[in-house]
Design a protein around this motif. Structure first.
Motif, PDB file in Angstrom:
ATOM      1  N   VAL A 163      10.077  -4.242  -4.318  1.00 27.71           N
ATOM      2  CA  VAL A 163      11.115  -3.663  -4.575  1.00 27.71           C
ATOM      3  C   VAL A 163      12.533  -5.389  -4.273  1.00 27.71           C
ATOM      4  CG1 VAL A 163      12.641  -2.276  -3.284  1.00 27.71           C
ATOM      5  CG2 VAL A 163      10.803  -1.667  -3.694  1.00 27.71           C
ATOM      6  N   LEU A 164      11.749  -5.638  -3.620  1.00 28.16           N
ATOM      7  CA  LEU A 164      13.064  -6.825  -2.565  1.00 28.16           C
ATOM      8  C   LEU A 164      12.393  -7.795  -4.915  1.00 28.16           C
ATOM      9  CD1 LEU A 164      10.976  -7.492   0.773  1.00 28.16           C
ATOM     10  CD2 LEU A 164      13.756  -7.864  -0.210  1.00 28.16           C
ATOM     11  N   ARG A 165      12.259  -8.147  -4.979  1.00 34.89           N
ATOM     12  CA  ARG A 165      11.220  -8.960  -6.631  1.00 34.89           C
ATOM     13  C   ARG A 165      12.366  -7.793  -7.381  1.00 34.89           C
ATOM     14  NH1 ARG A 165       5.182 -10.461  -5.992  1.00 34.89           N
ATOM     15  NH2 ARG A 165       5.686 -12.544  -4.895  1.00 34.89           N
ATOM     16  N   VAL A 220       3.092  14.233   1.881  1.00 32.35           N
ATOM     17  CA  VAL A 220       4.245  14.954   1.516  1.00 32.35           C
ATOM     18  C   VAL A 220       5.696  15.013   2.106  1.00 32.35           C
ATOM     19  CG1 VAL A 220       3.657  17.703   1.494  1.00 32.35           C
ATOM     20  CG2 VAL A 220       4.126  16.947   3.313  1.00 32.35           C
ATOM     21  N   TYR A 221       5.400  13.688   2.993  1.00 31.65           N
ATOM     22  CA  TYR A 221       6.975  12.135   3.669  1.00 31.65           C
ATOM     23  C   TYR A 221       5.533  11.352   4.192  1.00 31.65           C
ATOM     24  CZ  TYR A 221      10.031  10.009   6.413  1.00 31.65           C
ATOM     25  OH  TYR A 221      11.242   9.831   7.082  1.00 31.65           O
ATOM     26  N   VAL A 222       6.286  10.466   3.801  1.00 27.63           N
ATOM     27  CA  VAL A 222       5.713   9.086   4.326  1.00 27.63           C
ATOM     28  C   VAL A 222       7.184   7.586   4.320  1.00 27.63           C
ATOM     29  CG1 VAL A 222       3.844   7.052   3.742  1.00 27.63           C
ATOM     30  CG2 VAL A 222       3.904   8.823   2.170  1.00 27.63           C
ATOM     31  N   GLU A 223       6.347   7.254   5.553  1.00 27.63           N
ATOM     32  CA  GLU A 223       7.015   6.825   6.076  1.00 27.63           C
ATOM     33  C   GLU A 223       6.265   5.386   6.751  1.00 27.63           C
ATOM     34  OE1 GLU A 223      10.470   6.381   9.019  1.00 27.63           O
ATOM     35  OE2 GLU A 223      10.766   8.100   8.412  1.00 27.63           O
ATOM     36  N   HIS A 224       6.302   3.993   5.610  1.00 28.31           N
ATOM     37  CA  HIS A 224       5.703   2.638   6.145  1.00 28.31           C
ATOM     38  C   HIS A 224       6.501   1.796   6.984  1.00 28.31           C
ATOM     39  CE1 HIS A 224       2.973   3.742   2.906  1.00 28.31           C
ATOM     40  NE2 HIS A 224       4.062   4.182   2.162  1.00 28.31           N
ATOM     41  N   HIS A 225       5.004   0.953   7.842  1.00 23.28           N
ATOM     42  CA  HIS A 225       5.944   0.344   9.077  1.00 23.28           C
ATOM     43  C   HIS A 225       5.488  -1.385   8.891  1.00 23.28           C
ATOM     44  CE1 HIS A 225       6.254  -1.404  12.534  1.00 23.28           C
ATOM     45  NE2 HIS A 225       4.893  -1.900  13.452  1.00 23.28           N
ATOM     46  N   ARG A 226       6.593  -2.194   8.656  1.00 20.61           N
ATOM     47  CA  ARG A 226       6.105  -3.387   9.256  1.00 20.61           C
ATOM     48  C   ARG A 226       6.930  -4.252   9.819  1.00 20.61           C
ATOM     49  NH1 ARG A 226       3.752  -5.144   5.224  1.00 20.61           N
ATOM     50  NH2 ARG A 226       4.539  -6.177   4.371  1.00 20.61           N
ATOM     51  N   ARG A 233       8.419 -11.940   6.373  1.00 14.44           N
ATOM     52  CA  ARG A 233       8.031 -13.252   5.551  1.00 14.44           C
ATOM     53  C   ARG A 233       7.716 -12.139   3.655  1.00 14.44           C
ATOM     54  NH1 ARG A 233       4.516 -13.572   9.522  1.00 14.44           N
ATOM     55  NH2 ARG A 233       3.983 -11.084   9.557  1.00 14.44           N
ATOM     56  N   ASP A 234       8.010 -10.782   3.899  1.00 13.85           N
ATOM     57  CA  ASP A 234       8.660  -9.687   2.963  1.00 13.85           C
ATOM     58  C   ASP A 234       9.828 -10.573   2.047  1.00 13.85           C
ATOM     59  OD1 ASP A 234       6.519  -8.022   2.757  1.00 13.85           O
ATOM     60  OD2 ASP A 234       7.719  -6.324   3.517  1.00 13.85           O
ATOM     61  N   VAL A 235      11.079 -10.724   2.915  1.00 13.95           N
ATOM     62  CA  VAL A 235      11.829 -10.985   2.089  1.00 13.95           C
ATOM     63  C   VAL A 235      11.486 -12.457   1.259  1.00 13.95           C
ATOM     64  CG1 VAL A 235      14.573 -12.329   2.322  1.00 13.95           C
ATOM     65  CG2 VAL A 235      13.408 -10.343   3.668  1.00 13.95           C
ATOM     66  N   VAL A 236      10.973 -13.258   2.088  1.00 16.94           N
ATOM     67  CA  VAL A 236      10.632 -15.168   1.340  1.00 16.94           C
ATOM     68  C   VAL A 236       9.613 -14.619   0.329  1.00 16.94           C
ATOM     69  CG1 VAL A 236       9.767 -17.074   1.902  1.00 16.94           C
ATOM     70  CG2 VAL A 236      11.113 -16.061   3.596  1.00 16.94           C
ATOM     71  N   ALA A 237       8.406 -13.589   0.151  1.00 15.15           N
ATOM     72  CA  ALA A 237       8.061 -13.626  -0.711  1.00 15.15           C
ATOM     73  C   ALA A 237       8.951 -12.845  -2.081  1.00 15.15           C
ATOM     74  CB  ALA A 237       6.904 -12.751  -0.498  1.00 15.15           C
ATOM     75  N   GLY A 238       9.829 -12.086  -1.820  1.00 18.40           N
ATOM     76  CA  GLY A 238      10.140 -11.180  -2.864  1.00 18.40           C
ATOM     77  C   GLY A 238      11.713 -12.065  -3.238  1.00 18.40           C
ATOM     78  N   ILE A 274      18.994  -4.823  10.833  1.00 17.63           N
ATOM     79  CA  ILE A 274      19.943  -5.272   9.253  1.00 17.63           C
ATOM     80  C   ILE A 274      19.172  -7.089   8.404  1.00 17.63           C
ATOM     81  CG2 ILE A 274      22.106  -4.899   8.033  1.00 17.63           C
ATOM     82  CD1 ILE A 274      22.980  -3.350   9.966  1.00 17.63           C
ATOM     83  N   PHE A 275      18.949  -6.792   7.501  1.00 13.63           N
ATOM     84  CA  PHE A 275      18.352  -7.890   6.509  1.00 13.63           C
ATOM     85  C   PHE A 275      19.599  -7.736   6.095  1.00 13.63           C
ATOM     86  CE2 PHE A 275      14.448  -8.806   8.713  1.00 13.63           C
ATOM     87  CZ  PHE A 275      13.833  -7.367   9.069  1.00 13.63           C
TER      88      PHE A 275
END
Ligand SMILES: C[S@@+](CC[C@H](N)C(=O)[O-])C[C@H]1O[C@@H](n2cnc3c(N)ncnc32)[C@H](O)[C@@H]1O
Length: 280
Positions: A163-165, A220-226, A233-238, A274-275
């Motif tokens: 998503v970030l990319r 039927v519903y999913v949330e992902h934990h980071r 690291r996701d922000v930088v990798a993005g 908030i990032f």
């Protein structure tokens, strides 16, 4: 404004009544399909329960009530005029409507058809709406000056870097992406607004997704934990630079509970992260 009752019928929500909650893996496709269905079935209840707090044309970053008017995380409000802004996971596009009132040119994107029907109900189509997955944005490179997301998409996707990319791709050089998510520390606590929500009950380091599934085991519903470190690291990798990480404090004026977010817990532990990110 169109009357709420005049919307076409929503999909039945009985599937959620029989679901059970668990922690298990869930990939990109399963997460996306489950969440599209869940938000389609539950958009009506969401807007009834939270629509007044959100306001039809306010920009609220989360249950604490931090308002972009005071936060200015996208930059000074007077500099928003003429900017192309993408709102991701826009729901009923409340934030986009505030951006339009500042003179910006927002586009509100969401996975859920029903959420976007609520946007139409509120403004009759004044804000451009796009039904799409945040992981595959249907825009040309460099289409926007700014992007934002208030609890939209990022808490729900299996692959946040994708998503970030995508967001980086559709932003122009120097563009800013600001997104809010459940504060990662909350995953170590029961999602309860009362005192029972103040005792650690799970490992903060357990990234196994939260999944509600039907009797056949289909999500039927999913949330992902980071964790906080994962998000950085996701922000930088993005392809972004992290310029701020805002943890809104619970304000005295806010006496309302929103699921597991409450004044009791909000005064003791952070509820939202908030990032604030910029691309070169
Ligand atoms: C908690 S709501 C937030 C909506 C709005 N920003 C608000 O503050 O009311 C989350 C929204 O994200 C949307 N969403 C979830 N996964 C998504 C995805 N992969 N792509 C785009 N939108 C998604 C949902 O349909 C839902 O409207």
């Amino acid at each position: 404004m169109q009357a709420y009752e005049s919307l076409p019928a929503a999909p039945a929500s009985s599937v959620d009544d029989d679901s059970t909650a668990t922690r298990r893996d869930a990939g990109t496709t399963e997460s996306s399909r489950a969440n599209r269905g869940w938000w389609d079935r539950n958009a009506d209840d969401y807007q009834v329960e939270h629509g007044t707090f959100l306001g039809d044309d306010r920009f609220v970053w989360g249950p604490e009530g931090l308002d972009e008017v005071e936060a200015e995380l996208l930059g000074p409000a007077e500099e928003l005029a003429g900017r192309d802004v993408l709102e991701i996971g826009a729901g009923a596009a409340q934030c986009s409507r505030w951006l339009a009132a500042q003179g910006a040119r927002p586009v509100a994107l969401d996975l859920s058809h029903r959420q976007l029907q609520h946007a139409l109900r509120i403004d009759g189509g004044a804000v451009p709406l796009v039904e799409a997955d945040a992981g595959a944005l249907p825009f040309l490179d460099g289409s926007f000056d700014l992007a934002c997301s208030a609890y939209g998409a990022l808490p729900f996707v299996a692959d946040p870097v994708r998503v970030l990319r995508e967001v980086r791709r559709v932003l122009r050089p120097g563009g800013r992406f600001v997104f809010s998510v459940t504060h990662p520390v909350r995953w170590a606590f029961p999602d309860e607004p009362g005192p029972e929500g103040l005792s650690v009950s799970a490992s903060y380091f357990d990234r196994t997704p939260y999944v509600e599934q039907d009797e056949e085991g289909g999500a039927v519903y999913v949330e992902h934990h980071r964790t906080v470190g994962d998000r950085v690291r996701d922000v930088v990798a993005g392809g972004f630079r992290l310029v701020d990480l805002v943890e809104p404090e619970w304000p005295a004026w806010n006496t309302q509970e929103w699921g597991g977010w409450s004044p009791l817990r909000g005064n003791l532990i952070p509820g939202t992260a908030i990032f604030v990110c910029e691309r070169d």
